[in-house]
Design an enzyme around this catalytic site. Structure first.
Site, PDB file in Angstrom:
ATOM      1  N   ALA A  69      20.837 -19.917 -10.365  1.00 17.59           N
ATOM      2  CA  ALA A  69      19.776 -19.457 -10.616  1.00 17.59           C
ATOM      3  C   ALA A  69      19.800 -18.241 -11.476  1.00 17.59           C
ATOM      4  O   ALA A  69      18.727 -18.132 -12.139  1.00 17.59           O
ATOM      5  CB  ALA A  69      18.896 -19.361  -9.400  1.00 17.59           C
ATOM      6  N   ASN A 148      14.529 -12.308  -0.883  1.00 12.88           N
ATOM      7  CA  ASN A 148      15.869 -12.433  -0.163  1.00 12.88           C
ATOM      8  C   ASN A 148      16.268 -11.552   0.762  1.00 12.88           C
ATOM      9  O   ASN A 148      17.301 -11.834   1.677  1.00 12.88           O
ATOM     10  CB  ASN A 148      16.896 -12.778  -1.229  1.00 12.88           C
ATOM     11  CG  ASN A 148      17.047 -11.489  -2.271  1.00 12.88           C
ATOM     12  OD1 ASN A 148      15.916 -11.055  -2.852  1.00 12.88           O
ATOM     13  ND2 ASN A 148      18.153 -10.835  -2.500  1.00 12.88           N
ATOM     14  N   GLN A 176      14.843 -18.784  -2.602  1.00  7.64           N
ATOM     15  CA  GLN A 176      14.785 -18.497  -1.336  1.00  7.64           C
ATOM     16  C   GLN A 176      13.651 -19.413  -0.569  1.00  7.64           C
ATOM     17  O   GLN A 176      13.602 -19.568   0.472  1.00  7.64           O
ATOM     18  CB  GLN A 176      14.642 -17.089  -0.902  1.00  7.64           C
ATOM     19  CG  GLN A 176      15.834 -16.344  -1.041  1.00  7.64           C
ATOM     20  CD  GLN A 176      17.005 -16.430  -0.280  1.00  7.64           C
ATOM     21  OE1 GLN A 176      17.260 -17.051   0.743  1.00  7.64           O
ATOM     22  NE2 GLN A 176      18.262 -15.835  -0.802  1.00  7.64           N
ATOM     23  N   SER A 193      17.992 -22.629  -6.824  1.00  6.67           N
ATOM     24  CA  SER A 193      19.510 -22.775  -6.689  1.00  6.67           C
ATOM     25  C   SER A 193      20.116 -23.718  -5.584  1.00  6.67           C
ATOM     26  O   SER A 193      19.389 -23.701  -4.497  1.00  6.67           O
ATOM     27  CB  SER A 193      20.064 -21.226  -6.351  1.00  6.67           C
ATOM     28  OG  SER A 193      21.513 -21.137  -6.254  1.00  6.67           O
ATOM     29  N   HIS A 195      22.866 -23.684  -3.587  1.00  7.48           N
ATOM     30  CA  HIS A 195      23.367 -23.308  -2.317  1.00  7.48           C
ATOM     31  C   HIS A 195      22.721 -22.612  -1.456  1.00  7.48           C
ATOM     32  O   HIS A 195      23.275 -22.324  -0.259  1.00  7.48           O
ATOM     33  CB  HIS A 195      24.728 -22.269  -2.990  1.00  7.48           C
ATOM     34  CG  HIS A 195      24.405 -21.066  -3.316  1.00  7.48           C
ATOM     35  ND1 HIS A 195      24.592 -19.762  -2.435  1.00  7.48           N
ATOM     36  CD2 HIS A 195      23.822 -20.476  -4.610  1.00  7.48           C
ATOM     37  CE1 HIS A 195      24.382 -18.920  -3.207  1.00  7.48           C
ATOM     38  NE2 HIS A 195      23.973 -19.272  -4.279  1.00  7.48           N
ATOM     39  N   THR A 231      28.935 -29.672 -20.601  1.00  9.44           N
ATOM     40  CA  THR A 231      28.965 -30.687 -19.772  1.00  9.44           C
ATOM     41  C   THR A 231      28.603 -30.530 -18.374  1.00  9.44           C
ATOM     42  O   THR A 231      29.096 -29.740 -17.570  1.00  9.44           O
ATOM     43  CB  THR A 231      30.500 -31.158 -19.501  1.00  9.44           C
ATOM     44  OG1 THR A 231      30.998 -31.199 -21.052  1.00  9.44           O
ATOM     45  CG2 THR A 231      30.753 -32.498 -19.053  1.00  9.44           C
ATOM     46  N   CYS A 314      25.019  -9.280  -2.929  1.00  4.14           N
ATOM     47  CA  CYS A 314      25.240  -8.432  -4.407  1.00  4.14           C
ATOM     48  C   CYS A 314      25.298  -6.989  -4.183  1.00  4.14           C
ATOM     49  O   CYS A 314      26.216  -6.144  -4.550  1.00  4.14           O
ATOM     50  CB  CYS A 314      24.389  -8.813  -5.551  1.00  4.14           C
ATOM     51  SG  CYS A 314      23.570 -10.344  -5.500  1.00  4.14           S
TER      52      CYS A 314
HETATM   53  N1  PLP Z   1      17.185 -14.999  -6.702  1.00  2.00           N
HETATM   54  C1  PLP Z   1      17.370 -14.724  -5.307  1.00  2.00           C
HETATM   55  C2  PLP Z   1      16.074 -14.456  -4.649  1.00  2.00           C
HETATM   56  C3  PLP Z   1      18.572 -15.067  -4.570  1.00  2.00           C
HETATM   57  O1  PLP Z   1      18.397 -14.824  -3.447  1.00  2.00           O
HETATM   58  C4  PLP Z   1      19.669 -15.373  -5.600  1.00  2.00           C
HETATM   59  C5  PLP Z   1      21.019 -15.656  -4.731  1.00  2.00           C
HETATM   60  O2  PLP Z   1      21.375 -14.645  -4.269  1.00  2.00           O
HETATM   61  C6  PLP Z   1      19.503 -15.574  -6.846  1.00  2.00           C
HETATM   62  C7  PLP Z   1      18.191 -15.425  -7.547  1.00  2.00           C
HETATM   63  C8  PLP Z   1      20.783 -15.879  -7.609  1.00  2.00           C
HETATM   64  O3  PLP Z   1      21.063 -17.090  -7.343  1.00  2.00           O
HETATM   65  P1  PLP Z   1      22.397 -17.913  -7.767  1.00  2.00           P
HETATM   66  O4  PLP Z   1      23.430 -17.371  -6.769  1.00  2.00           O
HETATM   67  O5  PLP Z   1      22.341 -19.427  -8.025  1.00  2.00           O
HETATM   68  O6  PLP Z   1      22.910 -17.392  -9.114  1.00  2.00           O
END
Ligand code: PLP
Length: 371
Positions: A69, A148, A176, A193, A195, A231, A314
């Site tokens: 993402a 998040n 989220q 995203s 995961h 790819t 992060c």
């Molecule tokens: N945006 C939000 C709100 C997220 O929580 C995250 C992941 O921590 C991201 C973007 C980034 O996603 P990705 O881990 O796929 O780069």
């Protein structure tokens, strides 16, 4: 191990692992090669694309897979600012993810203007302030659906309408929210995203309304209709599709489970804990709470068998208080006494109760020692 960090990432669903398995082991063909094996992989990717598109639930657009993402958000912002000549401004919010805020900062250093909207104390965007900030120099408005760190749900539909009134595009980070909260009609670009919805890591996607497609960020072999070269991994795409399908099918069941966990958690924790951010406009699988005088970093370090966090994965390593909590108006001290608990589909009520009872007791013990 009790896992209460669902906003950082989610466990892979067994159904997703099963769907990916053949594409990891036997089916290794390049989906962009014309052989029968390649075509089979390409067809599986198209099925997955449809599954992710249906989970997003918006019409009149197309979806390109990306590596994350973060990539989708970089692409949407940088591409739009390149495409929309004559408009120099970006409007966003101080509580966005680093993938948006840092990209905005990068663009700012290259001559674009960035307005970061203020928030109300409950973490919601002030719509009057948003309206006042918009004019015909704004190219794009970027606001996330579900935060998040604090789980607050922004009025993305209304914000998109305000953006469109001045001819700007609306980008929604729905990472989220996907599969949990309906994405309202309005956004022109949506980043997601895998995961965060029990899919594999290192795959995301950008949904683009027709006519709002940004020019490519990544150049090369012309995959994804020339929009995003590289790819594709059939295993990751199939996994994302399976996770999206499962999230759509289990939406009500998951929602019900998470609501019940949330209510039980609030009852165990009691009134000595304060919820950060709106309690009404909130995804219930997030509980960001603080307690007077708590040293949250110490609490987290003391719990080796429970995974929970200070805020975004992060930011946790940086030692800086969360930018989201600061934007709500919390003091450094209040931000440092806040923890984020995240739970979901695979959290059992008993394990949540066990972890929270122990976290509450440890917080009390910390307070007694300090007194
Ligand atoms: N945006 C939000 C709100 C997220 O929580 C995250 C992941 O921590 C991201 C973007 C980034 O996603 P990705 O881990 O796929 O780069």
């Amino acid at each position: 191990m009790i896992y209460l960090d669902y906003q950082a990432t989610t466990p892979l669903a067994p159904e997703v692992a099963a769907a990916m398995q053949p594409w990891i082991e036997e089916k290794f063909a390049n989906p962009h090669s014309p052989s029968r094996w390649g075509s089979e992989a390409a067809a599986a990717i198209e099925v997955a694309r449809g599954q992710v598109e249906r989970a997003i639930g918006l019409n009149g657009g197309s979806l390109a897979f990306t590596g994350s993402a973060t990539e989708a958000l970089n692409w949407a912002l940088k591409g739009t600012m390149e495409r929309v000549q004559g408009r120099k401004r970006i409007v966003t919010v101080a509580t966005e993810h680093a993938a948006v805020l840092d990209t905005c900062e990068w663009l700012e250093a290259r001559g674009h203007d960035v307005t970061r909207l203020p928030l109300k104390p409950d973490g919601l965007v002030d719509l009057d302030a948003a309206k006042a900030a918009l004019d015909d120099n704004v190219a794009i408005v970027a606001v996330m659906l579900v935060n998040n760190e604090i789980g607050v749900i922004q009025p993305v539909g209304e914000i998109a309408r305000l953006a469109h009134d001045v001819g700007a595009l609306m980008l929604c980070d729905a990472v989220q929210g996907l599969g949990r909260v309906e994405i309202p009609d309005g956004p022109d670009l949506v980043a997601v995203s895998a995961h965060k919805i029990h899919g594999p890591k290192a795959i995301g996607a950008l949904w683009m309304r027709k006519g709002a497609e940004p020019p490519p960020l990544i150049h090369g072999g012309g995959q994804e209709q020339g929009m995003r070269s590289g790819t594709l991994s059939p295993a990751l795409c199939v996994g994302f599709g399976a996770a999206a399908k499962l999230a759509s099918e289990r939406r009500l069941q998951d929602e019900d489970h998470v609501k019940r966990l949330h209510e039980a958690a609030r009852a165990i924790l009691g009134p000595t804990w304060t919820v950060n951010g709106s309690t009404d406009h909130r995804y219930p699988g997030n509980l960001n709470i603080r307690r007077e005088g708590l040293d949250a970093s110490r609490l987290i370090a003391d719990f080796r068998d429970v995974a929970f966090s200070l805020g975004s994965a992060c930011a946790s390593g940086s030692g800086r208080p969360s930018h989201v909590l600061r934007a709500l108006g919390l003091s450094d001290r209040e931000a440092r006494s806040s923890i984020r608990l995240g739970f979901g589909r695979y959290t059992a009520a008993e394990e949540l109760a066990d972890a929270l009872t122990r976290i509450d007791a440890a917080a009390r013990a910390q307070q007694d020692m300090a007194a």
